[in-house]
Design a protein around this motif. Sequence first.
Motif, PDB file in Angstrom:
ATOM      1  N   HIS A 273       0.805  -1.226   0.000  1.00  0.00           N
ATOM      2  CA  HIS A 273       0.000   0.000   0.000  1.00  0.00           C
ATOM      3  C   HIS A 273       0.834   1.269   0.000  1.00  0.00           C
ATOM      4  N   THR A 339      -6.549  12.352   1.699  1.00  0.00           N
ATOM      5  CA  THR A 339      -5.473  12.029   0.765  1.00  0.00           C
ATOM      6  C   THR A 339      -4.226  11.757   1.581  1.00  0.00           C
ATOM      7  N   GLY A 343      -1.797   7.625  -1.078  1.00  0.00           N
ATOM      8  CA  GLY A 343      -2.906   7.716  -2.035  1.00  0.00           C
ATOM      9  C   GLY A 343      -4.199   7.926  -1.264  1.00  0.00           C
ATOM     10  N   GLN A 356      -7.884   1.231   0.736  1.00  0.00           N
ATOM     11  CA  GLN A 356      -6.775   1.937   0.073  1.00  0.00           C
ATOM     12  C   GLN A 356      -6.399   1.262  -1.236  1.00  0.00           C
ATOM     13  N   ASP A 357      -5.633   1.997  -2.064  1.00  0.00           N
ATOM     14  CA  ASP A 357      -5.103   1.417  -3.293  1.00  0.00           C
ATOM     15  C   ASP A 357      -3.947   0.479  -2.942  1.00  0.00           C
ATOM     16  N   TYR A 359      -0.651  -1.321  -4.699  1.00  0.00           N
ATOM     17  CA  TYR A 359       0.203  -1.114  -5.871  1.00  0.00           C
ATOM     18  C   TYR A 359       1.032  -2.363  -6.159  1.00  0.00           C
ATOM     19  N   LYS A 377      -1.926  -0.414 -10.257  1.00  0.00           N
ATOM     20  CA  LYS A 377      -2.601  -0.320  -8.953  1.00  0.00           C
ATOM     21  C   LYS A 377      -4.006  -0.901  -9.026  1.00  0.00           C
ATOM     22  N   GLU A 379      -7.515  -0.283  -7.288  1.00  0.00           N
ATOM     23  CA  GLU A 379      -8.048   0.841  -6.530  1.00  0.00           C
ATOM     24  C   GLU A 379      -8.968   0.435  -5.387  1.00  0.00           C
ATOM     25  N   GLN A 380      -8.844   1.160  -4.310  1.00  0.00           N
ATOM     26  CA  GLN A 380      -9.753   1.101  -3.168  1.00  0.00           C
ATOM     27  C   GLN A 380     -10.097  -0.337  -2.744  1.00  0.00           C
TER      28      GLN A 380
END
Length: 391
Positions: A273, A339, A343, A356-357, A359, A377, A379-380
Amino acid sequence: MLRRSFLAGLCLAASVGLAPALAQDTVRIGLILPMTGASSTTGKQAEAAIRLFMQQNGTTVAGKKIELILKDDTGVADTTKRIAQELIVNDKVNVLMGFGLTPLALAVAPLATQAKVPQIVTAAATAIITEQSPFIVRTSFTLPQATVPMAEWAAKNGVKKVVTLVTDYGPGIDAEKAFVERFAKDGGTVVESLRVPLRNPDFSPFLQRVRDASPDAVFVFVPSGFGSTFMKQFAERGLDKAGIRLLATGDVTDDDQLNEMGDTALGVINTHHYSAAHPSPENKAFVEAFRKANNGMRPNFMAVGAYDGINLVYKALEKTKGNTDGTALVDAMKGMSWTSVRGPVTIDPETRDIIQDIYIRKVEKVNGELWNVEFAKIEQVKDPVKAAKKP
Ligand code: PHB
């Protein structure tokens, strides 16, 4: 004589009168971290991040003075529990924060419930932790959250046969389970699952077993602080030369130690993350300020969990207008978005875990230093274990 006792009396009256007012105007945060022992890098990173945040954002929130009380639990659960008890009973802390390892977070959960004190877990990452108390809110991650994308990537990129190798406790078992399940679902085969003891680990005999099984890849989780020892033994056993690919969670290619790992780490694909190389303006400013304040030290994901943890406490206090009631603070934290330097993040209002994203990264050399360079990535991402339990 008379005058002196009159003055003493005045002082007494003043202190009696003032003490409760002062207490009400102060928010005490009990920060419990492993500052010594095998996980001391977690303590060092988390403390540095919190001090930086307070330096950047001041020490007054909603009219209250923030007071930080830092205690070293040395990474031993009985000590964490005793310290938490003292902080609650003697220091009357309004918030508990930190928790460098899963057993340390679990030891405090019943106390947080009983005392109705928010327990902000900034590091420990076994999925079940947030289910152990309604007062736990987590700003780190969960191992299944980080691992599922690794298994998906492996299956999609020609990896067919894998051995898993994890540290033998909560987060390692979570990572193993998440990898095995997802990789099998996507058509891959895990031929062997190895677990290495947490205390004084010797990876060599396990790496020999990996070599003997000659898989396409080995998937690895070790907790923050153990990555460079692992990588050294990985090279010594010649696994890189044997063509066995290393896949990992970002705990292994930890920014805190990545540069010590040398070229063995080059090209390692891993999922996590946070990377210090995350190319957002917020992160660039954070990394620069962190390095400046800490003799060039590079922040890792433990620093970011703590930076977001203290940010969350500040934001919750603003929302409650300084009300420190534990239930009010946790309610304020639920659903909060901001933010982060990692991310965009949100505290899942249902689970109190962080959304969270995640990666996918590759270790590369940039300007002479090793970095986890993000190249994709997801996402969420919610913790997949809890998401699967929902009807
Ligand atoms: C944990 O004990 O939960 C833990 C510690 C270090 C990590 C991940 C999880 O890097």
